[in-house]
Design a protein around this motif. Sequence first.
Motif, PDB file in Angstrom:
ATOM      1  N   LYS A   1     -10.967  -7.399   4.123  1.00 18.50           N
ATOM      2  CA  LYS A   1     -11.690  -6.237   4.651  1.00 18.50           C
ATOM      3  C   LYS A   1     -10.688  -5.277   5.317  1.00 18.50           C
ATOM      4  O   LYS A   1      -9.616  -5.702   5.728  1.00 18.50           O
ATOM      5  N   PRO A   2     -11.046  -3.995   5.455  1.00 17.74           N
ATOM      6  CA  PRO A   2     -10.119  -3.066   6.120  1.00 17.74           C
ATOM      7  C   PRO A   2     -10.102  -3.272   7.633  1.00 17.74           C
ATOM      8  O   PRO A   2     -10.899  -2.689   8.351  1.00 17.74           O
ATOM      9  N   LYS A   3      -9.241  -4.135   8.118  1.00 19.98           N
ATOM     10  CA  LYS A   3      -9.187  -4.457   9.551  1.00 19.98           C
ATOM     11  C   LYS A   3      -7.881  -4.011  10.200  1.00 19.98           C
ATOM     12  O   LYS A   3      -7.703  -4.145  11.388  1.00 19.98           O
ATOM     13  N   HIS A   4      -6.908  -3.582   9.402  1.00 15.39           N
ATOM     14  CA  HIS A   4      -5.603  -3.196   9.947  1.00 15.39           C
ATOM     15  C   HIS A   4      -5.179  -1.862   9.340  1.00 15.39           C
ATOM     16  O   HIS A   4      -5.650  -1.482   8.281  1.00 15.39           O
ATOM     17  N   ASP A   5      -4.224  -1.204  10.030  1.00 14.93           N
ATOM     18  CA  ASP A   5      -3.719   0.067   9.511  1.00 14.93           C
ATOM     19  C   ASP A   5      -2.422  -0.153   8.747  1.00 14.93           C
ATOM     20  O   ASP A   5      -1.635  -1.045   9.102  1.00 14.93           O
ATOM     21  N   ASN A   6      -2.223   0.701   7.772  1.00 16.74           N
ATOM     22  CA  ASN A   6      -0.942   0.771   7.042  1.00 16.74           C
ATOM     23  C   ASN A   6      -0.451  -0.538   6.444  1.00 16.74           C
ATOM     24  O   ASN A   6       0.743  -0.812   6.454  1.00 16.74           O
ATOM     25  N   LEU A   7      -1.348  -1.338   5.930  1.00 17.53           N
ATOM     26  CA  LEU A   7      -0.883  -2.529   5.217  1.00 17.53           C
ATOM     27  C   LEU A   7      -0.246  -2.057   3.918  1.00 17.53           C
ATOM     28  O   LEU A   7      -0.674  -1.054   3.339  1.00 17.53           O
ATOM     29  N   LEU A   8       0.777  -2.775   3.469  1.00 15.23           N
ATOM     30  CA  LEU A   8       1.421  -2.418   2.205  1.00 15.23           C
ATOM     31  C   LEU A   8       1.540  -3.657   1.323  1.00 15.23           C
ATOM     32  O   LEU A   8       2.122  -4.658   1.720  1.00 15.23           O
ATOM     33  N   PHE A   9       0.933  -3.577   0.142  1.00 13.75           N
ATOM     34  CA  PHE A   9       0.961  -4.691  -0.810  1.00 13.75           C
ATOM     35  C   PHE A   9       1.902  -4.335  -1.955  1.00 13.75           C
ATOM     36  O   PHE A   9       1.758  -3.278  -2.576  1.00 13.75           O
TER      37      PHE A   9
END
Length: 258
Positions: free
Chosen positions: A82-90
């Motif tokens: 789920k969108p729980k964090h900012d600026n994740l990069l995969f």
Amino acid sequence: TLINVEPFLTLIENRDDLALQLKEKYSLKDIFVVRGDADHNSLVKEELVRLMAGELTANLLNGTIVSVAGGSTMALVSKFLKPKHDNLLFIPARGGLGEDVALQANSIVSRLAEATSGEHRMLYAPDSISKASLELLKEEPMVREIIDLNKRSSLVIHGIGDALQMASRRNVTPDVISKLENDNAVGEVFGFYFDADGNVVHKVDTIGLQLADLKNKDSIFAVAGGDGKKEAVKAYLKLAPENTILFIDEVIAEHLLG
Ligand code: BG6
């Protein structure tokens, strides 16, 4: 009418007792065991991935870079994030390994970014090009960026496969199959094939994460279920670093304890 949900609940219950015994035998960061055999029930695989996604979420921070491998197990992860964090990069852990497009790391990172409102990068590096072209490709800025990001990522998520099954799924050439057979390859992770003692016997020539990079990561989330993968997982534990968090089903756990 009363619907009996009990068998369902028993099926997906965790086997903490098995996990505890395994933690005494193998020095890994953590081990999770789900009841059942993923080869016989697809819910087991989903439950493994759901558990892993929960642990992954607990380890994410704003801006975390995650290296992601391909495969049908990893393809399920986006379902549970789920969108729980900012600026994740995969980012894709490695270039093309000959998988179907839906199972390629490139497709999986784009779905993970969508699920978490994060970002992703693609790696356009085919798996069957000459060594010379591969070396040239490594100089391309977009490719360089992925190589660097794979060095800097703090988390890795990947599946574990049976060597010959993975080779045939990827349509590798008959000479590679014979090499794998002669060298008694039993398992495979992101393009590295290894024997029962954990020796790498073959590696797909492509760009990205190397086995030697794993020890520098905060955590590596490795997921595998099903009787057909038990030898592969046993062998992988001979080379997996101690920062590995393992998610397996009961049938593999019992084999590891045997
Ligand atoms: C991938 C790895 O994550 O999962 C492969 O890159 C591994 O190396 C594969 O073999 C397992 O695939 P599947 O479809 O069984 O999840």
